[in-house]
Design a protein around this motif. Structure first.
Motif, PDB file in Angstrom:
ATOM      1  N   GLN A 429       7.976  39.871  50.897  1.00 27.98           N
ATOM      2  CA  GLN A 429       7.084  38.937  50.215  1.00 27.98           C
ATOM      3  C   GLN A 429       7.384  37.505  50.629  1.00 27.98           C
ATOM      4  O   GLN A 429       6.474  36.696  50.806  1.00 27.98           O
ATOM      5  CB  GLN A 429       7.213  39.101  48.704  1.00 27.98           C
ATOM      6  CG  GLN A 429       6.667  40.438  48.195  1.00 27.98           C
ATOM      7  CD  GLN A 429       6.725  40.544  46.698  1.00 27.98           C
ATOM      8  OE1 GLN A 429       7.597  39.945  46.058  1.00 27.98           O
ATOM      9  NE2 GLN A 429       5.809  41.302  46.110  1.00 27.98           N
ATOM     10  N   THR A 430       8.672  37.197  50.793  1.00 25.49           N
ATOM     11  CA  THR A 430       9.029  35.857  51.274  1.00 25.49           C
ATOM     12  C   THR A 430       8.664  35.696  52.741  1.00 25.49           C
ATOM     13  O   THR A 430       8.138  34.664  53.155  1.00 25.49           O
ATOM     14  CB  THR A 430      10.534  35.608  51.075  1.00 25.49           C
ATOM     15  OG1 THR A 430      10.851  35.721  49.695  1.00 25.49           O
ATOM     16  CG2 THR A 430      10.925  34.220  51.578  1.00 25.49           C
ATOM     17  N   ASP A 431       8.945  36.715  53.542  1.00 25.67           N
ATOM     18  CA  ASP A 431       8.614  36.647  54.966  1.00 25.67           C
ATOM     19  C   ASP A 431       7.121  36.614  55.206  1.00 25.67           C
ATOM     20  O   ASP A 431       6.655  36.058  56.199  1.00 25.67           O
ATOM     21  CB  ASP A 431       9.208  37.855  55.708  1.00 25.67           C
ATOM     22  CG  ASP A 431      10.691  37.689  55.972  1.00 25.67           C
ATOM     23  OD1 ASP A 431      11.224  36.602  55.692  1.00 25.67           O
ATOM     24  OD2 ASP A 431      11.316  38.643  56.466  1.00 25.67           O
ATOM     25  N   GLY A 432       6.374  37.274  54.326  1.00 21.78           N
ATOM     26  CA  GLY A 432       4.929  37.317  54.494  1.00 21.78           C
ATOM     27  C   GLY A 432       4.465  38.325  55.524  1.00 21.78           C
ATOM     28  O   GLY A 432       3.307  38.293  55.958  1.00 21.78           O
ATOM     29  N   LYS A 433       5.348  39.241  55.926  1.00 20.63           N
ATOM     30  CA  LYS A 433       4.965  40.248  56.919  1.00 20.63           C
ATOM     31  C   LYS A 433       6.000  41.365  56.899  1.00 20.63           C
ATOM     32  O   LYS A 433       7.098  41.230  56.360  1.00 20.63           O
ATOM     33  CB  LYS A 433       4.883  39.641  58.314  1.00 20.63           C
ATOM     34  CG  LYS A 433       6.183  39.013  58.795  1.00 20.63           C
ATOM     35  CD  LYS A 433       6.022  38.375  60.163  1.00 20.63           C
ATOM     36  CE  LYS A 433       7.332  37.734  60.621  1.00 20.63           C
ATOM     37  NZ  LYS A 433       7.193  37.089  61.942  1.00 20.63           N
ATOM     38  N   GLY A 434       5.613  42.474  57.520  1.00 23.65           N
ATOM     39  CA  GLY A 434       6.527  43.597  57.638  1.00 23.65           C
ATOM     40  C   GLY A 434       7.399  43.463  58.865  1.00 23.65           C
ATOM     41  O   GLY A 434       7.385  42.447  59.571  1.00 23.65           O
ATOM     42  N   LEU A 435       8.174  44.514  59.119  1.00 28.22           N
ATOM     43  CA  LEU A 435       9.076  44.533  60.264  1.00 28.22           C
ATOM     44  C   LEU A 435       8.488  45.371  61.390  1.00 28.22           C
ATOM     45  O   LEU A 435       7.665  46.259  61.161  1.00 28.22           O
ATOM     46  CB  LEU A 435      10.431  45.121  59.863  1.00 28.22           C
ATOM     47  CG  LEU A 435      11.265  44.353  58.841  1.00 28.22           C
ATOM     48  CD1 LEU A 435      12.559  45.112  58.577  1.00 28.22           C
ATOM     49  CD2 LEU A 435      11.567  42.951  59.327  1.00 28.22           C
ATOM     50  N   ASP A 436       8.939  45.090  62.597  1.00 27.10           N
ATOM     51  CA  ASP A 436       8.720  45.996  63.715  1.00 27.10           C
ATOM     52  C   ASP A 436       9.622  47.205  63.447  1.00 27.10           C
ATOM     53  O   ASP A 436      10.842  47.118  63.543  1.00 27.10           O
ATOM     54  CB  ASP A 436       9.094  45.303  65.017  1.00 27.10           C
ATOM     55  CG  ASP A 436       8.884  46.187  66.242  1.00 27.10           C
ATOM     56  OD1 ASP A 436       9.198  47.395  66.164  1.00 27.10           O
ATOM     57  OD2 ASP A 436       8.446  45.676  67.277  1.00 27.10           O
ATOM     58  N   LEU A 437       9.020  48.329  63.088  1.00 22.60           N
ATOM     59  CA  LEU A 437       9.802  49.462  62.606  1.00 22.60           C
ATOM     60  C   LEU A 437      10.724  50.040  63.672  1.00 22.60           C
ATOM     61  O   LEU A 437      11.829  50.508  63.365  1.00 22.60           O
ATOM     62  CB  LEU A 437       8.874  50.548  62.059  1.00 22.60           C
ATOM     63  CG  LEU A 437       8.039  50.133  60.835  1.00 22.60           C
ATOM     64  CD1 LEU A 437       7.213  51.311  60.345  1.00 22.60           C
ATOM     65  CD2 LEU A 437       8.926  49.604  59.715  1.00 22.60           C
TER      66      LEU A 437
END
Length: 472
Positions: A429-437
């Motif tokens: 939520q802070t990053d505003g994006k997911g990770l490269d899984l």
């Protein structure tokens, strides 16, 4: 200061000009620790730029970075004029195939950096914790790791370095380098020993602050504190101190990487301010250095124009703001409109986040033609870059966004189980994006090798769907 004896001095006049530039800088109000200059060949300079230090712990990733930097250099996309390491003394490296005007400019530029690093509060705080001799300290760490390789083997040491360097950005500068461990016991919270509560008591206990109230009315006692007692963002520190089976030499590697990350953080967090400050002062010092030959000054100012052009690299259009260009013009305007004393105070108190938010206004953004870009698909399906908007708040945040959390995803330790299992949470939520899984799974593999217990991480994918990654 005199130039280092290890390299021949091709620009003999620079030996004469350097102390005069230092004296001029001090007369203008700059205050810095001594600077040890050394002139080195381009290959050495490239190695320093890639490794981050003249001598550093050995790892294959630095070789990958070197190849990338080398290709960029050969294609004309990158040129390294100097590298400076803050400390007492400062260590500065100049390239021996620079022209005399270029190295004269670089010398003045370094003096601006030296003033900034001594007087900026973030730099000073990190320097006082890490120490003022990073070059020598890094060489000693590299020597210890070489010893570990001799004793435990390349494969084992490299596995630890893989994990530590994969997490080198995951530190928490809100805590000091030498922070204490977590408390083993904590006071029992009110109501913990009573089991179920009445409806009124249950609702009352859910009010803000009530759940954390300590039982101070006798008999409460203490309970074993959870590990960690709160979200822990300093992954290097946590693994170094709480990994169940980590050996002493492995802990040393984690703490060495962490210490170097603390050292480099101000360089990252103050890049616009620092490069702009050094660029402003190299231009000002050269302009006022009446001891420089006229032609040398003109050639040096031409090099200045190349340094502070709007876009980094050789392209005329770029999506990356050149920190030299932006910082130079911001400092130039601040000093012109508010005076040098105000600038000196800002140099001491701020970092890029406050500097850009407080001092990059609509007028300057318009003058510098700064825009926020986005991508869209053209009619033929090709990806195009277009101006998103000229909103000053969006522009500031677009410039600063890559700087949050050292540019790394915010991941924290949520829980360490009684079996030693480790649960990590991605603060998406802070990053505003997911990770490269795929990349996240690889990092998790590195962590599990040193944690030696099951490791999980909760994150989201590119579409915001929860994903739980695991390594046993």
């Amino acid at each position: 200061m005199p130039f280092g004896p290890k390299s021949p001095m091709s620009n003999a006049e620079l030996v004469e000009y350097t102390p005069k530039l230092e004296e001029l800088a001090q007369s203008q109000g700059l205050d810095f620790y001594p600077v040890d200059f050394e002139v080195v060949p381009p290959s050495f300079m490239m190695e320093v730029a890639v490794y981050g230090l003249p001598v550093r712990m050995p790892h294959w990733s630095f070789g990958v970075r070197y190849i990338y930097q080398y290709i960029q250099h050969r294609m004309g996309g990158s040129r390294i004029f100097e590298v400076v390491f803050p400390g007492n003394p400062n260590r500065a490296y100049l390239v021996n195939n620079n022209s005399l005007p270029e190295n004269t400019l670089v010398t003045a530029h370094v003096l601006g950096h030296a003033d900034f690093s001594k007087n900026n509060e973030l730099f000073a705080r990190m320097q006082s914790q890490v120490g003022y001799h990073i070059v020598e300290q890094a060489a000693e760490r590299a020597h210890r790791i070489d010893g570990a390789i001799d004793e435990y083997g390349q494969k084992r040491v490299e596995a630890v370095l893989d994990a530590a360097l994969a997490l080198e950005q995951n530190i928490d500068i809100n805590f000091p380098i030498n922070r204490p461990g977590f408390p083993e016991r904590m006071e029992r919270r009110r109501g913990e020993e009573t089991g179920s509560k009445s409806g009124f008591q249950g609702r009352f206990g859910e009010l803000p602050g009530e759940a954390e109230e300590l039982d101070t009315e006798g008999g409460g006692g203490s309970v074993r504190a959870p590990i960690p007692p709160r979200p822990e963002y300093d992954l290097l520190w946590f693994i170094a101190h709480y990994a169940p089976d980590l050996e002493g030499w492995e802990q040393d590697i984690f703490l060495s990487v962490r210490e170097e990350s603390f050292y480099f953080y101000p360089v990252f967090a103050c890049q616009i301010m620092n490069e702009g400050w050094a660029s402003y002062w190299h231009a000002r010092l050269l302009r006022e250095a009446d001891f420089l030959p006229q032609q040398l000054y003109l050639d040096a100012i031409k090099a200045h124009s190349d340094v502070v052009r709007p876009y980094a690299g050789e392209k005329s259009v770029s999506l990356s703001v050149n920190p030299y260009h932006l910082g130079f013009h911001m400092w130039e305007r601040i000093i012109a409109e508010h005076g040098l004393e105000t600038a000196l105070q800002l140099r001491a108190e701020e970092d890029d986040f406050s500097f850009v938010r407080n001092w990059l206004d609509e007028d300057l953004a318009e003058e510098l033609q700064l825009f926020s870009y986005t991508t869209r698909r053209g009619r033929g399906g090709e990806e195009q870059y277009v101006i998103q908007d000229r909103d000053i708040h969006a522009l500031r945040e677009a410039i600063l966004h890559p700087k949050f959390n050292y540019g790394a995803p915010r991941v924290y330790v949520s829980e360490m189980g009684t079996d030693g299992g480790l649960l990590l949470q991605h603060d998406h939520q802070t990053d505003g994006k997911g990770l490269d899984l795929d990349r996240a799974q690889k990092v998790l593999e590195y962590i599990q090798r040193v944690w030696r217990r099951p490791v999980q991480m909760v994150t989201v994918d590119g579409k915001g769907r929860e994903q739980v990654l695991e390594r046993d």
